[in-house]
Write a protein that holds these residues in place. Sequence first.
Motif, PDB file in Angstrom:
ATOM      1  N   ARG A 104       0.841  -1.204   0.000  1.00 17.58           N
ATOM      2  CA  ARG A 104       0.000   0.000   0.000  1.00 17.58           C
ATOM      3  C   ARG A 104       0.876   1.253   0.000  1.00 17.58           C
ATOM      4  NH1 ARG A 104      -5.042   0.731   3.899  1.00 17.58           N
ATOM      5  NH2 ARG A 104      -5.601  -1.081   2.679  1.00 17.58           N
ATOM      6  N   TRP A 105       0.539   2.214  -0.875  1.00 13.33           N
ATOM      7  CA  TRP A 105       1.241   3.498  -0.908  1.00 13.33           C
ATOM      8  C   TRP A 105       0.258   4.629  -0.665  1.00 13.33           C
ATOM      9  CZ3 TRP A 105      -0.784   6.471  -4.745  1.00 13.33           C
ATOM     10  CH2 TRP A 105      -1.319   5.828  -5.859  1.00 13.33           C
ATOM     11  N   ARG A 106       0.805   5.755  -0.202  1.00  8.94           N
ATOM     12  CA  ARG A 106       0.012   6.941   0.134  1.00  8.94           C
ATOM     13  C   ARG A 106       0.635   8.154  -0.551  1.00  8.94           C
ATOM     14  NH1 ARG A 106      -2.111   8.032   5.569  1.00  8.94           N
ATOM     15  NH2 ARG A 106      -0.732   6.368   6.241  1.00  8.94           N
ATOM     16  N   VAL A 107      -0.220   9.030  -1.096  1.00  2.00           N
ATOM     17  CA  VAL A 107       0.210  10.342  -1.589  1.00  2.00           C
ATOM     18  C   VAL A 107      -0.660  11.396  -0.900  1.00  2.00           C
ATOM     19  CG1 VAL A 107       1.095   9.575  -3.827  1.00  2.00           C
ATOM     20  CG2 VAL A 107      -1.296  10.234  -3.625  1.00  2.00           C
ATOM     21  N   HIS A 108      -0.073  12.546  -0.665  1.00  2.00           N
ATOM     22  CA  HIS A 108      -0.809  13.645  -0.050  1.00  2.00           C
ATOM     23  C   HIS A 108      -0.253  14.959  -0.571  1.00  2.00           C
ATOM     24  CE1 HIS A 108      -3.442  15.331   3.070  1.00  2.00           C
ATOM     25  NE2 HIS A 108      -2.545  16.300   3.113  1.00  2.00           N
ATOM     26  N   SER A 109      -1.144  15.893  -0.850  1.00  2.00           N
ATOM     27  CA  SER A 109      -0.766  17.216  -1.332  1.00  2.00           C
ATOM     28  C   SER A 109      -1.490  18.253  -0.476  1.00  2.00           C
ATOM     29  CB  SER A 109      -1.165  17.361  -2.810  1.00  2.00           C
ATOM     30  OG  SER A 109      -0.814  18.626  -3.286  1.00  2.00           O
ATOM     31  N   ASP A 110      -0.744  19.176   0.096  1.00  2.00           N
ATOM     32  CA  ASP A 110      -1.275  20.219   0.961  1.00  2.00           C
ATOM     33  C   ASP A 110      -0.772  21.555   0.411  1.00  2.00           C
ATOM     34  OD1 ASP A 110      -2.398  21.291   3.522  1.00  2.00           O
ATOM     35  OD2 ASP A 110      -0.294  21.789   3.869  1.00  2.00           O
ATOM     36  N   ASN A 111      -1.688  22.426  -0.034  1.00  2.00           N
ATOM     37  CA  ASN A 111      -1.300  23.650  -0.736  1.00  2.00           C
ATOM     38  C   ASN A 111      -2.066  24.840  -0.183  1.00  2.00           C
ATOM     39  OD1 ASN A 111       0.253  22.233  -3.010  1.00  2.00           O
ATOM     40  ND2 ASN A 111      -1.710  21.191  -2.943  1.00  2.00           N
ATOM     41  N   SER A 112      -1.334  25.931   0.105  1.00  2.00           N
ATOM     42  CA  SER A 112      -1.951  27.111   0.703  1.00  2.00           C
ATOM     43  C   SER A 112      -1.513  28.384  -0.005  1.00  2.00           C
ATOM     44  CB  SER A 112      -1.562  27.239   2.179  1.00  2.00           C
ATOM     45  OG  SER A 112      -2.048  26.161   2.922  1.00  2.00           O
ATOM     46  N   LEU A 113      -2.470  29.306  -0.100  1.00  2.00           N
ATOM     47  CA  LEU A 113      -2.218  30.666  -0.564  1.00  2.00           C
ATOM     48  C   LEU A 113      -2.619  31.595   0.569  1.00  2.00           C
ATOM     49  CD1 LEU A 113      -1.789  32.982  -2.671  1.00  2.00           C
ATOM     50  CD2 LEU A 113      -4.207  32.671  -3.262  1.00  2.00           C
ATOM     51  N   THR A 114      -1.723  32.481   0.981  1.00  2.00           N
ATOM     52  CA  THR A 114      -2.032  33.513   1.967  1.00  2.00           C
ATOM     53  C   THR A 114      -1.794  34.855   1.294  1.00  2.00           C
ATOM     54  OG1 THR A 114      -1.255  32.053   3.714  1.00  2.00           O
ATOM     55  CG2 THR A 114      -1.550  34.366   4.282  1.00  2.00           C
ATOM     56  N   LEU A 115      -2.795  35.736   1.400  1.00  2.00           N
ATOM     57  CA  LEU A 115      -2.720  37.035   0.729  1.00  2.00           C
ATOM     58  C   LEU A 115      -3.155  38.140   1.685  1.00  2.00           C
ATOM     59  CD1 LEU A 115      -2.379  38.674  -1.946  1.00  2.00           C
ATOM     60  CD2 LEU A 115      -4.819  38.311  -2.289  1.00  2.00           C
ATOM     61  N   LYS A 116      -2.254  39.098   1.918  1.00  2.00           N
ATOM     62  CA  LYS A 116      -2.616  40.300   2.673  1.00  2.00           C
ATOM     63  C   LYS A 116      -3.140  41.304   1.649  1.00  2.00           C
ATOM     64  CE  LYS A 116       0.621  42.940   4.371  1.00  2.00           C
ATOM     65  NZ  LYS A 116       1.673  43.545   5.205  1.00  2.00           N
ATOM     66  N   TYR A 117      -4.434  41.648   1.748  1.00  2.00           N
ATOM     67  CA  TYR A 117      -5.056  42.509   0.742  1.00  2.00           C
ATOM     68  C   TYR A 117      -5.249  43.940   1.230  1.00  2.00           C
ATOM     69  CZ  TYR A 117      -9.238  41.246   3.406  1.00  2.00           C
ATOM     70  OH  TYR A 117     -10.138  41.041   4.409  1.00  2.00           O
ATOM     71  N   TYR A 118      -4.990  44.188   2.514  1.00  4.51           N
ATOM     72  CA  TYR A 118      -5.188  45.544   3.033  1.00  4.51           C
ATOM     73  C   TYR A 118      -4.203  45.781   4.164  1.00  4.51           C
ATOM     74  CZ  TYR A 118      -7.703  49.667   4.761  1.00  4.51           C
ATOM     75  OH  TYR A 118      -8.044  50.937   5.143  1.00  4.51           O
ATOM     76  N   ASP A 119      -3.545  46.952   4.178  1.00  9.84           N
ATOM     77  CA  ASP A 119      -2.593  47.290   5.234  1.00  9.84           C
ATOM     78  C   ASP A 119      -2.493  48.804   5.363  1.00  9.84           C
ATOM     79  OD1 ASP A 119      -0.613  47.346   7.141  1.00  9.84           O
ATOM     80  OD2 ASP A 119       0.840  46.191   5.980  1.00  9.84           O
ATOM     81  N   ARG A 120      -3.278  49.368   6.283  1.00  9.88           N
ATOM     82  CA  ARG A 120      -3.248  50.806   6.566  1.00  9.88           C
ATOM     83  C   ARG A 120      -3.319  51.008   8.073  1.00  9.88           C
ATOM     84  NH1 ARG A 120      -7.128  52.931   1.912  1.00  9.88           N
ATOM     85  NH2 ARG A 120      -5.700  52.575   0.199  1.00  9.88           N
ATOM     86  N   PRO A 121      -2.176  50.933   8.758  1.00  6.03           N
ATOM     87  CA  PRO A 121      -2.180  51.089  10.212  1.00  6.03           C
ATOM     88  C   PRO A 121      -2.799  52.424  10.638  1.00  6.03           C
ATOM     89  CG  PRO A 121      -0.034  50.344   9.439  1.00  6.03           C
ATOM     90  CD  PRO A 121      -0.849  50.691   8.216  1.00  6.03           C
TER      91      PRO A 121
END
Length: 184
Positions: A104-121
């Motif tokens: 038995r074999w296993r494959v796994h794919s974990d993919n993430s996108l993180t986006l900062k869309y606003y930055d006005r302190p």
Amino acid sequence: GINVDAGLFMSYVGLFSYYNFDNWAYQPSYVSSNTPWFFNGVRIQLFLNDKLKIEPWIVNGWQSYGMFNEAPGLGVQILWRPNGSVSVLGNQYYGKDWLGLPDRWRVHSDNSLTLKYYDRPGSGFDKGAFSLTIDAGCESGAGVSCGGDDANPAQYFLGFMFYNRSWFANDKLALTLGGGGMKD
């Protein structure tokens, strides 16, 4: 640069960290709970430039201290951060890591996108960012298959999660909303 590390690596796989203070939320989603929280083995970090890291893995297996079936698990992490607002992370894994089931074999794919869309302190609403994670994996051999048929039922996982985080009052308050789904 190049780093070579050997040992036990706590949750460098996926979006949520093993350490809660690193996370946007106090409890990871169910999708994150289906990805490994640790690997045991060797990783080679290749920093091709200040924006791109490629990290091959040779590990004992899927969240395993001991190696099963005399074959290590193999994987790779690719992390690309072209600027301070975008992060793209991909983790891929393959292994024959079932105790007593060498076919038995296993494959796994974990993919993430993180986006900062606003930055006005100092504007009341200071920052906004979102993350999207998509995971997929399956197992095949020894009585199961990725697609499934009459003789070998399907053994797979598909999931996603989306979180939006907003910071307010000079980063003293924050609100995280999110959710996701999975099928297995």
